[in-house]
Design a protein around this motif. Structure first.
Motif, short mmCIF file in Angstrom:
data_model
loop_
_atom_site.label_atom_id
_atom_site.label_comp_id
_atom_site.label_asym_id
_atom_site.label_seq_id
_atom_site.Cartn_x
_atom_site.Cartn_y
_atom_site.Cartn_z
N TYR A 158 10.13 12.55 -31.85
CA TYR A 158 9.22 13.50 -31.20
C TYR A 158 8.16 14.07 -32.14
O TYR A 158 7.05 14.36 -31.73
N SER A 169 17.79 12.00 -31.94
CA SER A 169 16.77 11.02 -32.28
C SER A 169 17.36 9.80 -32.99
O SER A 169 16.80 8.71 -32.92
N LEU A 179 17.92 18.02 -31.42
CA LEU A 179 16.97 16.92 -31.27
C LEU A 179 17.04 15.94 -32.42
O LEU A 179 16.90 14.73 -32.24
N ASP A 208 13.98 17.81 -21.12
CA ASP A 208 14.63 16.57 -20.69
C ASP A 208 16.13 16.63 -20.97
O ASP A 208 16.94 16.28 -20.11
N HIS A 209 16.51 17.08 -22.15
CA HIS A 209 17.92 17.15 -22.53
C HIS A 209 18.73 18.01 -21.57
O HIS A 209 19.86 17.66 -21.22
N SER A 227 18.23 7.49 -30.22
CA SER A 227 17.27 7.35 -29.13
C SER A 227 16.39 6.12 -29.30
O SER A 227 15.96 5.81 -30.42
N ARG A 236 11.14 17.56 -25.06
CA ARG A 236 12.39 16.82 -25.25
C ARG A 236 13.59 17.68 -24.85
O ARG A 236 14.57 17.17 -24.30
N LYS A 279 10.93 12.48 -22.17
CA LYS A 279 11.66 11.91 -23.30
C LYS A 279 10.79 10.97 -24.13
O LYS A 279 11.17 10.58 -25.23
#
Length: 262
Positions: free
Chosen positions: A260, A252, A248, A33-34, A255, A30, A65
């Motif tokens: 995750y 989340s 994260l 991806d970020h 998201s 994750r 993601k």
């Protein structure tokens, strides 16, 4: 074809050690991806399950993601899939060739990352390699390997040459290909990847400015690189990791993808 990615949580079906490894690995995906280091569904981050020779690797076809702790396949040292979620997605053999070789040859390595970023690919095509143009890049001075391109990494014979090119380093530029980092844990491998990526981006920007570049003298390079070695002052990634997890956690909440750590 079954390509659903909302997998059942397997926390109660694996050991506490494997679950923790899964959560940390999912966090790394994750974060990649970020920070804009993905390449569609390609590339891999692998981790060794503590106390075993088994590895966790992403399913071939999922976005970074989308990845959760329960979405990884468990493979053995020869790339055989021992378990994976109930899906038609399987693993990419190239991931095993590159990552499996390093895990098998380097018992000190717990995690391996590999990316095809725009800046990483650009520097991988430069004969000069990574230049010590700034403090972040100097961190790798004398502590990075280079591996010549041999085509897509599907040839098992290439494994030994990849390991030789990496040597005892924790970073490797795969020429005309991309970047690779490793470390004893997810935290250190991710931090090294982030720093290597930032070094490549800065080099591309600096060279695009079409001006004379300044490189510090050799004694400064050596001293600085030593000060940034893991263990000289502190390990890589460990201090940074709780902040990364907070990032994260905050993401989340907004998201649309499953949490995750599930």
């Amino acid at each position: 074809m079954k390509y659903d990615t909302n997998f059942k949580c397997i926390r109660n079906d694996v050991s506490p050690e494997e679950w923790q490894a899964r959560v940390e690995l999912a966090a790394a995906y994750r974060l990649v991806d970020h920070y804009g280091m993905t390449d569609l569904i390609y590339n891999h981050i692998t981790v060794r399950i503590p106390g075993t020779e088994h590895l966790l690797i992403n399913l071939y076809g999922m976005l970074y993601k989308e990845i959760t702790a329960s979405s990884f396949a468990r493979i053995d040292s020869e790339g055989k899939v021992l378990w994976k979620p109930d899906t038609d997605y399987t693993i990419n053999n190239a991931g095993y060739v590159i990552h499996g070789a390093i895990h098998k040859a380097r018992p000190d390595v717990g995690c391996v990352t590999h990316t095809h970023t725009r800046a990483g690919m650009a520097v991988s095509a430069m004969k000069c390699g990574l230049l010590p143009l700034n403090q972040t890049a100097i961190r790798f001075n004398g502590h990075i390997g280079y591996h010549d391109y041999e085509g897509p990494a599907i040839n098992l014979d290439e494994r030994e040459r990849i390991v030789q090119s990496l040597g005892e380093h924790d970073a490797l530029i795969m020429r005309n290909h991309g970047l690779l980092t490793c470390g004893p844990n997810v935290q250190q491998a991710f931090n090294t990847l982030y720093q290597l990526e930032m070094s490549c981006r800065a080099q591309v920007d600096s060279m695009a400015a079409r001006t004379d570049l300044s490189i510090p003298p050799a004694d400064v390079l050596g001293r600085t690189a030593h000060l940034y070695r893991p263990g000289t002052r502190r390990p890589y990634g460990v201090l940074e990791w709780p902040a990364m997890i907070r990032l994260l956690e905050a993401e989340s909440k907004a998201s649309p993808f499953p949490y995750y750590a599930s």
